[in-house]
Design a protein around this motif. Structure first.
Motif, mmCIF file in Angstrom:
data_model
loop_
_atom_site.group_PDB
_atom_site.id
_atom_site.type_symbol
_atom_site.label_atom_id
_atom_site.label_comp_id
_atom_site.label_asym_id
_atom_site.label_seq_id
_atom_site.Cartn_x
_atom_site.Cartn_y
_atom_site.Cartn_z
ATOM 1 N N ARG A 124 1.225 -1.225 -0.129
ATOM 2 C CA ARG A 124 0.244 0.206 0.207
ATOM 3 C C ARG A 124 0.827 0.659 0.259
ATOM 4 N NH1 ARG A 124 -4.959 -0.132 1.196
ATOM 5 N NH2 ARG A 124 -5.160 2.278 1.101
ATOM 6 N N HIS A 125 2.422 1.126 0.358
ATOM 7 C CA HIS A 125 2.514 2.548 0.545
ATOM 8 C C HIS A 125 3.805 2.714 0.029
ATOM 9 C CE1 HIS A 125 -0.324 3.912 4.034
ATOM 10 N NE2 HIS A 125 -0.257 2.621 3.657
ATOM 11 N N ALA A 127 5.957 3.069 -2.359
ATOM 12 C CA ALA A 127 5.787 3.406 -3.384
ATOM 13 C C ALA A 127 6.594 4.682 -3.138
ATOM 14 C CB ALA A 127 4.868 3.581 -4.503
ATOM 15 N N GLY A 128 5.796 5.459 -2.235
ATOM 16 C CA GLY A 128 5.583 6.468 -1.851
ATOM 17 C C GLY A 128 6.699 6.447 -0.255
ATOM 18 N N LEU A 129 7.301 5.418 0.310
ATOM 19 C CA LEU A 129 8.481 5.513 1.143
ATOM 20 C C LEU A 129 10.139 6.284 1.113
ATOM 21 C CD1 LEU A 129 6.945 1.830 3.586
ATOM 22 C CD2 LEU A 129 6.316 4.532 3.801
ATOM 23 N N SER A 130 10.485 6.436 1.996
ATOM 24 C CA SER A 130 11.796 6.169 1.847
ATOM 25 C C SER A 130 12.596 5.348 1.599
ATOM 26 C CB SER A 130 12.764 6.977 3.041
ATOM 27 O OG SER A 130 12.430 6.436 3.952
ATOM 28 N N ALA A 133 13.352 2.863 5.041
ATOM 29 C CA ALA A 133 11.781 2.549 6.065
ATOM 30 C C ALA A 133 11.427 1.611 5.044
ATOM 31 C CB ALA A 133 10.623 3.194 5.417
ATOM 32 N N LEU A 137 11.023 -2.633 5.673
ATOM 33 C CA LEU A 137 9.745 -3.643 5.002
ATOM 34 C C LEU A 137 10.220 -4.633 3.996
ATOM 35 C CD1 LEU A 137 6.794 -0.734 4.424
ATOM 36 C CD2 LEU A 137 7.408 -2.299 6.809
ATOM 37 N N GLY B 355 8.559 8.445 5.935
ATOM 38 C CA GLY B 355 9.338 9.270 4.929
ATOM 39 C C GLY B 355 9.134 9.481 3.633
ATOM 40 N N PRO B 357 10.643 9.431 -0.328
ATOM 41 C CA PRO B 357 11.562 10.430 -0.506
ATOM 42 C C PRO B 357 11.846 11.891 -1.750
ATOM 43 C CG PRO B 357 10.681 7.937 -1.828
ATOM 44 C CD PRO B 357 10.335 8.499 -0.866
ATOM 45 N N LYS B 366 -3.898 3.449 -5.710
ATOM 46 C CA LYS B 366 -4.310 2.514 -4.310
ATOM 47 C C LYS B 366 -4.675 4.141 -4.024
ATOM 48 C CE LYS B 366 -0.308 -0.425 -4.223
ATOM 49 N NZ LYS B 366 0.705 -0.034 -5.166
#
Lengths: 467, 377
Positions: A124-125, A127-130, A133, A137, B355, B357, B366
């Motif tokens: 879910r997340h 693609a938008g994480l650093s 992170a 995961l 966070g 990037p 999504k």
């Protein structure tokens, strides 16, 4: 003694082993893909975040979606399905496994929860994480997936090599059994190999990667095939840990087991050689079709390996504790005395098609003692295996079954039941006529009884070793 | 047996019963989300309301559509634990019911796989942006898959309670087990999923800050309807219970749980009425409704177990439970349970606060779709 009778279902011309084996192989393949896939994605993430392979990130996200759609859905449900299927085939086997190892299974479940949580969080997340992170995961996901293998491997390998375990004894003696480590390592490398081959397929189909990028990523994925060089040694180590009789089935003692051992080894060898020489040394390109073919071979290798692992347990499903027909060794003497189906409360569904009570009794004996591995005239059918024997041959061979074929369990009923089974097979061989004479000669029963006593109740292999 | 459940049982039996009930409660929460959620989605697609604000494009439907695969995955994952403990507690009756229903029972596996993939299709852009009937058909098909699974579990459970019927059922070669208790029992559980789903969706709307008054009122009305139907079904089922089960529910073992279920029911009814009259999602009220729902589910789950315990010769199983309790591994399980629960929590933290990037592209397909859709509204 109260024997726990269960209703026994008929799968038509299919052997029950085909049902659970088919689902089992499919599930194992998916599960190993998920385990190796986790490690491979960590590698891709590392390649991406360190700038070593920029295209790895795109490939990783595509791969992960595929993994979710295949592994999280079908993999998870076939896992649950294995329990239900095991109940259908042999409730006493799965029951005993649960009784002895339920805390191990519960522990495995905690890792499964972590795997799902980490996987969905990434899905879910991600693609938008650093990058850190994302990596955390993915590491959590792959560690959880591998530990699922760790726990389940202990239970499965215990079935074949229980080692120092005794019923009700120390669970850890059974869990860390002789084949635990070679099996775990072998499966780990099988997992990385399957994951790499799936990556070759998925990357080839990725619409947003250029040809050069695909090549670069595929050659990175091929690094996960290198541990295959260790698999022959692990296979030999595994064979070494097996009981002598089981090892003998795989290495010539049983034609089917030997054939499947060869199929598994041959398919693995072919994939391994292509991966090592072609992909890693020669740096050949591989297109989607070839990758799919190699993945198919890996499936064949998995199937062969699982077939052998299941098959060489014979005559047991849990070595020395439970025979393949769900009878415990210490129950045989009593069943020979009172009859194996005397107290079976479940009637025949098709009682009217049998010509007399003796054949009906034979049908119940067949259902109880034989039907887990045999059909009457379908796959592995008794009519094909024993139909050409004379009646006396059948009587002798079944009475001394564990010596006739040492991967068979001892016959566990009375002489009358054995004669009824012989008549049932002969009647089926004759085309199931509506009339069939009962055989009720005292001398025949006395002879069968003598043969049963001569055979004893120990498994054939043990008897042979003692002599 | 007059001690409150599970204290009237020997320690090993009480221990496994407690674990079974608690894990089943968690499973029921996820199942409620999946079953009632797909039902809601099917309904709002086929009854979209005013074209300017179609219900199937509202925040509740978007949220459900978006989270449904995770909800079902949670239901399956959470279902593994009670499935493990039921095998220890009632191995023979559970296995026998499985075997008796045979192909009919095993059909839940391909059906669930199909239902799972339908949820992903329902989430796709093609379904979300296509005509309402398309999404409705997908949601309805998924709901049918889950309803079939629920029906099969109910049938399996009821058959497992009747050992006397097993040989004849097997002999008849039947794959369907019909008993008068089937429909009211199934209705009780199906209706009970509605308020739980409504509650979970309300929490999600509150967390996302997207709950409109019309949607909250609709969810409140649905929850009230579910509560009413579940009460009616419970009353009907109660009249069909065998004397032993009724004794359990009214005696010291079950009466406290019946009380909890009733208190929880009334609590929920009161709060949903409040939301209906004043559709403003307040976390305090949601928390209170959650407590009420948990009490109801826990109470009903214990009563469900009471029916089983009254129907089977449970005393004969005590020795098996004692034997199971002697095997090792509990300490290892507890250690990893705590560790992995913490790691699951960390996953959530990472996902929410990991966070972004620099220059990161939003993930397509999504929750961004959901936000865009909300903005378009």
């Amino acid at each position: 003694m109260e024997f726990p009778y269960y209703p026994i279902n008929d799968f038509g011309p299919a052997m029950k082993g085909m049902i659970i084996g088919g689902l089992g192989i499919f599930h194992v393949f998916l599960a190993q893909f998920a385990i190796g896939g986790g490690m491979l994605m960590c590698y891709f993430q590392w390649l991406s975040q360190t700038g070593r392979e920029p295209a790895a990130r795109e490939a990783l996200d595509g791969y992960f979606k595929f993994l979710v759609l295949v592994s999280f859905v079908t993999g998870a449900l076939t896992g649950v399905g294995m329990w239900f299927t095991a109940i259908q085939i042999s409730p006493r086997t799965i029951g005993m496994m649960v009784e002895e190892f339920h805390w191990i299974w519960a522990t495995e479940w905690t890792f499964f929860c972590l795997e799902i949580a980490a996987g969905y969080a990434y899905y879910r997340h991600g693609a938008g994480l650093s990058d850190p992170a994302r990596m955390r995961l993915l590491v959590l996901y792959s560690v959880a997936a591998w530990f699922s293998l760790f726990w389940v491997n202990g239970i499965l390998s215990w079935q074949l090599t229980p080692g120092g375990w005794a019923p009700g004894g120390n669970v850890w003696a059974g869990f860390f059994n002789p084949s635990f480590w070679p099996s775990l390592l072998y499966r780990t490398f099988a997992s990385t190999s399957i994951a790499a081959l799936v990556a070759c397929v998925v990357v080839n189909a990725h619409p947003r990667l250029s040809l050069a990028q695909r090549d670069a990523v595929i050659h990175r994925a091929a690094h996960f095939l290198i541990p295959m060089v260790l698999m022959p040694f692990l296979g030999l180590w595994y064979l070494y840990t097996l009981p002598p009789d089981s090892r003998a089935w795989a290495l010539g003692g049983s034609a089917a087991m030997t054939l499947f051992t060869g199929v598994a080894a041959g398919a693995s060898l072919f994939v391994g050689l292509y991966a090592l020489i072609g992909l890693n040394l020669q740096r050949l390109t591989i297109n989607g079709a070839t990758a799919t073919l190699l993945l198919g071979l890996a499936f064949v290798a998995t199937g062969g390996g699982e077939f052998v692992r299941e098959g060489v347990r014979k005559p047991y499903t849990i070595r020395a504790a439970l025979f393949s027909n769900s009878i415990k060794p210490d129950e045989i003497a009593e069943l020979r005395r009172i009859g194996s189906v005397t107290r079976d409360p479940y009637p025949l569904r098709d009682a009217a098609r049998y010509p007399n009570d003796q054949v009906r009794l034979g049908a119940k004996v067949f259902r109880f003692q034989c039907s887990v591995c045999h059909t009457l005239s379908g796959a592995n059918g008794l009519v094909h295996l024993a139909g050409t024997w004379t009646p006396d041959q059948m009587r002798l061979n079944i009475a001394k079954l564990q010596q006739t074929k040492p991967f068979m369990p001892p016959f566990s009923g009375t002489a009358d039941e054995l004669e009824a089974l012989v008549q049932m097979i002969a009647w089926a061989k004759a085309g199931s006529p509506s009339e069939w004479p009962s055989s009720n000669e005292i001398a025949t029963i006395v002879q069968i009884d003598r043969w049963l006593q001569e055979a004893g109740i120990s498994p054939g292999w043990y008897r042979e070793r003692k002599q | 047996m007059n001690a409150p459940f599970p204290f009237g049982f020997p320690l090993p039996t009480a221990f496994y019963l407690t674990l079974y009930v608690l894990t089943l409660v968690i499973h029921v929460l996820f199942v409620s989300y999946a079953l009632a959620g797909t039902g809601y989605l099917a309904a709002v697609h086929f009854l979209p309301g005013h074209p300017s604000a179609p219900r199937h494009k509202g925040p509740a439907a978007q949220t459900l559509r978006d989270w449904m695969p995770l909800g079902l995955s949670g239901a399956i994952t959470a279902g593994v634990a009670p499935l493990l403990f039921i095998q220890i507690l009632y191995q023979r009756s559970f296995y026998t019911a499985n075997l008796l229903l045979f192909h009919r029972w095993m059909a839940i596996l391909p059906v669930l796989i199909a239902g799972f993939y339908l949820l992903y299709l329902l989430k796709s852009r093609r379904a979300a942006e296509g005509p309402a009937w398309r999404g409705g058909a997908l949601a309805l098909a998924a709901w049918l898959c889950f309803a079939f699974t629920g029906y099969s579990w109910t049938e399996n459970h009821l058959l497992s309670l009747q050992p006397g019927a097993w040989p004849a059922f097997f002999g008849a070669g039947s794959y369907f087990f019909w008993t008068a208790a089937l429909l009211p029992r199934l209705s009780l559980w199906a209706a009970g999923t509605i308020p739980v789903m409504a509650l979970l969706v309300c929490w999600q709307l509150w967390l996302g800050g997207v709950g409109s008054p019309a949607e909250v009122r609709r969810l409140a009305a649905l929850a009230l309807l579910g509560l009413l139907l579940s009460a009616l079904a419970a009353a009907g089922y109660g009249t069909l219970l065998p004397p032993g089960a009724r004794e359990f529910a009214s005696g010291g073992a079950g009466a406290p749980y019946l009380g909890l279920a009733l208190i929880g029911w009334m609590f929920q009814a009161g709060i949903w009425l409040t939301f209906w009259s004043k559709p403003d999602l307040r976390p305090g009220l949601l928390a209170a409704a959650s407590a009420g729902a948990l009490l109801s589910v826990l109470g009903m789950t214990v009563l469900r177990e009471g029916v089983r315990l009254a129907s089977l010769p449970v005393e004969r199983l005590y020795a098996l439970h004692e034997q199971a309790a002697r095997v090792g591994g509990l300490g290892v399980f507890l250690f990893f349970f705590v560790l992995n629960a913490a790691l699951v929590g960390w996953c959530v933290v990472l996902a929410r606060k990991g966070g972004a990037p620099e220059g990161a592209k939003p993930s397509p397909g999504k929750e961004e779709d959901f936000r865009e859709a909300l903005e378009r509204r």
